[in-house]
Design an enzyme around this catalytic site. Structure first.
Site, PDB file in Angstrom:
ATOM      1  N   MET A 195       0.824  -1.208   0.000  1.00  0.00           N
ATOM      2  CA  MET A 195       0.000   0.000   0.000  1.00  0.00           C
ATOM      3  C   MET A 195       0.862   1.264   0.000  1.00  0.00           C
ATOM      4  SD  MET A 195      -3.349  -0.713   0.146  1.00  0.00           S
ATOM      5  CE  MET A 195      -4.076   0.724   0.913  1.00  0.00           C
ATOM      6  N   GLU A 196       1.946   1.243   0.790  1.00  0.00           N
ATOM      7  CA  GLU A 196       2.718   2.461   1.029  1.00  0.00           C
ATOM      8  C   GLU A 196       3.730   2.800  -0.060  1.00  0.00           C
ATOM      9  OE1 GLU A 196       2.040   4.668   3.144  1.00  0.00           O
ATOM     10  OE2 GLU A 196       0.672   3.615   4.483  1.00  0.00           O
ATOM     11  N   SER A 197       4.341   1.780  -0.668  1.00  0.00           N
ATOM     12  CA  SER A 197       5.385   2.095  -1.663  1.00  0.00           C
ATOM     13  C   SER A 197       5.397   1.125  -2.834  1.00  0.00           C
ATOM     14  CB  SER A 197       6.764   2.090  -0.999  1.00  0.00           C
ATOM     15  OG  SER A 197       7.115   0.772  -0.606  1.00  0.00           O
TER      16      SER A 197
END
Length: 419
Positions: A147-149
């Site tokens: 999700m983040e990177s």
């Protein structure tokens, strides 16, 4: 988070450059009649740079008093730049809000599921021991990473010091930016990362799982034993830091996040509120059931989540759902992380159909809805075009007055009735 890689920061603020700019602006001043008032010698760009340099100097004095060395300040601020894009991004309020199903379609896409499964398989030997040590499933750690990177493939390209200095100088969130910037300086001083490698989002979130500097200082872990907590380049450090954050935020090892449920026909939708928590047994006694008839997960303090209102899917969620909200305080984000982790393990996707025929309200429409609720005596707080608990309560009171299910979900139909 998604970032625009075409970052074009503006002017450097080194004193020599400022002097050159001042001299250049003086040299290029047009010849004028002696009787006419002379035009200002310093252009607004130079004034801006001077104010920026003054802000940095004043902040440096504060940082020095807080124990930051001159060597660290020099390393951090010698080539500091003002980043206009950080201000633009910070002020930009999207015109359209997304429906939860639209968000989940991209967050839990087939491509992201498949890539996550591949990563889990390839890196199991590195991730599994960390997951076991902290009691956080490897699937959850990999879901947050995805999700983040996008599994470490893009973590932002803006120097963290520049982003936070810009936001602090601009002043809209100065106190917050100053605290994050001081934390960033401590990270540099500790030698965990160099300034050149300390990059992330326009808002100062860093590394493969997007930690703010204060979160980094509190939770980052050196899992590979090299003496540095490297959430940019070391996968063990990334995974252990993320797991540590979750554990410190209340993660309950061995407990389910929640499950999709079927609500009884006489369910009071006003009780679907993450602030209303009660034991699983109480929800079961009220007629809440799993879709397949198996036992509900056992929670001491479970709540019912209706991310799309009464017409959409319902979930019984527990402490581990709320823990993900400490990472990113959006229920759609927490739902995406848990659903992604569930899919990695070949678990189910959402079974109940989303009400895809219900359009999301634009910010302008939500603002109009809030204003109309207030005008009609259904207090929804200060209208700001953003959905929050006060707006949800106002909608519920209005829905009750009409004899509708009080799910607190904003729709065009409600806005039209109010108007």
């Amino acid at each position: 988070m998604h970032h625009d890689p075409a970052n074009k920061p503006s002017t450097k603020t080194a004193p020599a450059l400022l002097l050159a700019l001042v001299l250049a602006s003086c040299a290029s001043a047009p010849l004028v009649d002696n009787k006419a008032p002379a035009p200002p010698a310093v252009s607004s760009a130079v004034e801006h740079d001077q104010r920026f340099a003054d802000w940095v100097a004043a902040f440096s004095a504060t940082a020095r008093a807080a124990g930051i060395t001159d060597a660290t300040l020099q390393h951090a601020f010698d080539a500091v730049r003002f980043i206009p894009r950080a201000i633009e991004a910070d002020k930009a309020q999207p015109e359209f809000t997304r429906t939860v199903w639209d968000y989940l379609d991209s967050a839990v896409s087939a491509q992201r599921i498949n890539r996550g499964r591949d990563k889990l398989q390839q890196l199991r030997a590195q991730i599994e021991p960390i997951a076991t040590q902290y009691g956080v499933p490897p699937e959850v750690l990999v879901a947050i990473w995805g999700m983040e990177s996008s599994y470490g493939s893009f973590m932002g390209d803006i120097p963290t010091v520049d982003a936070l200095t810009t936001l602090g100088f601009e002043g809209r969130r100065e106190a917050w930016a100053r605290s994050q910037l001081l934390a960033a300086l401590r990270i540099l001083q500790n030698g965990d990362i160099t300034r050149a490698h300390m990059v992330g989002s326009w808002a100062g979130a860093m590394g493969q799982t997007q930690f703010l500097p204060t979160s980094y200082l509190a939770h980052a872990v050196d899992a590979d034993g090299d003496g540095r907590r490297d959430i940019w380049g070391s996968l063990p450090d990334v995974m252990a830091s993320t797991a540590n954050f979750l554990v410190q935020s209340g993660w309950q090892p061995g407990q389910a996040w929640g499950t999709e449920v079927r609500l009884p026909s006489d369910f009071d939708y006003a009780r679907a509120d993450t602030e209303l928590r009660q034991p699983t047994a109480a929800w079961a006694a009220a007629g809440v059931q799993t879709l397949d008839g198996t036992a509900l997960p056992v929670f001491a303090d479970g709540s019912i989540l209706l991310p799309a209102g009464a017409r959409g899917p319902a979930f019984l969620v527990g402490p581990n759902f709320r823990t993900i909200l400490r990472y990113n305080n959006a229920p759609s984000y927490a739902l995406a992380v848990h659903l992604l982790a569930q899919r990695f393990a070949n678990g189910p996707t959402v079974q109940t159909a989303w009400p895809r025929d219900v359009p999301a309200l634009t910010r302008a429409q939500l603002l109009a809805l809030q204003t109309a609720l207030n005008t009609n005596g259904f207090d929804s707080g200060t209208p700001d075009g953003m959905m929050g608990p006060a707006t949800q309560r106002g909608i519920r009171r209005y829905q009750r007055s009409l004899g509708l299910p009080a799910d607190g979900y904003p729709t065009l139909d409600l806005l039209q009735r109010l108007q």
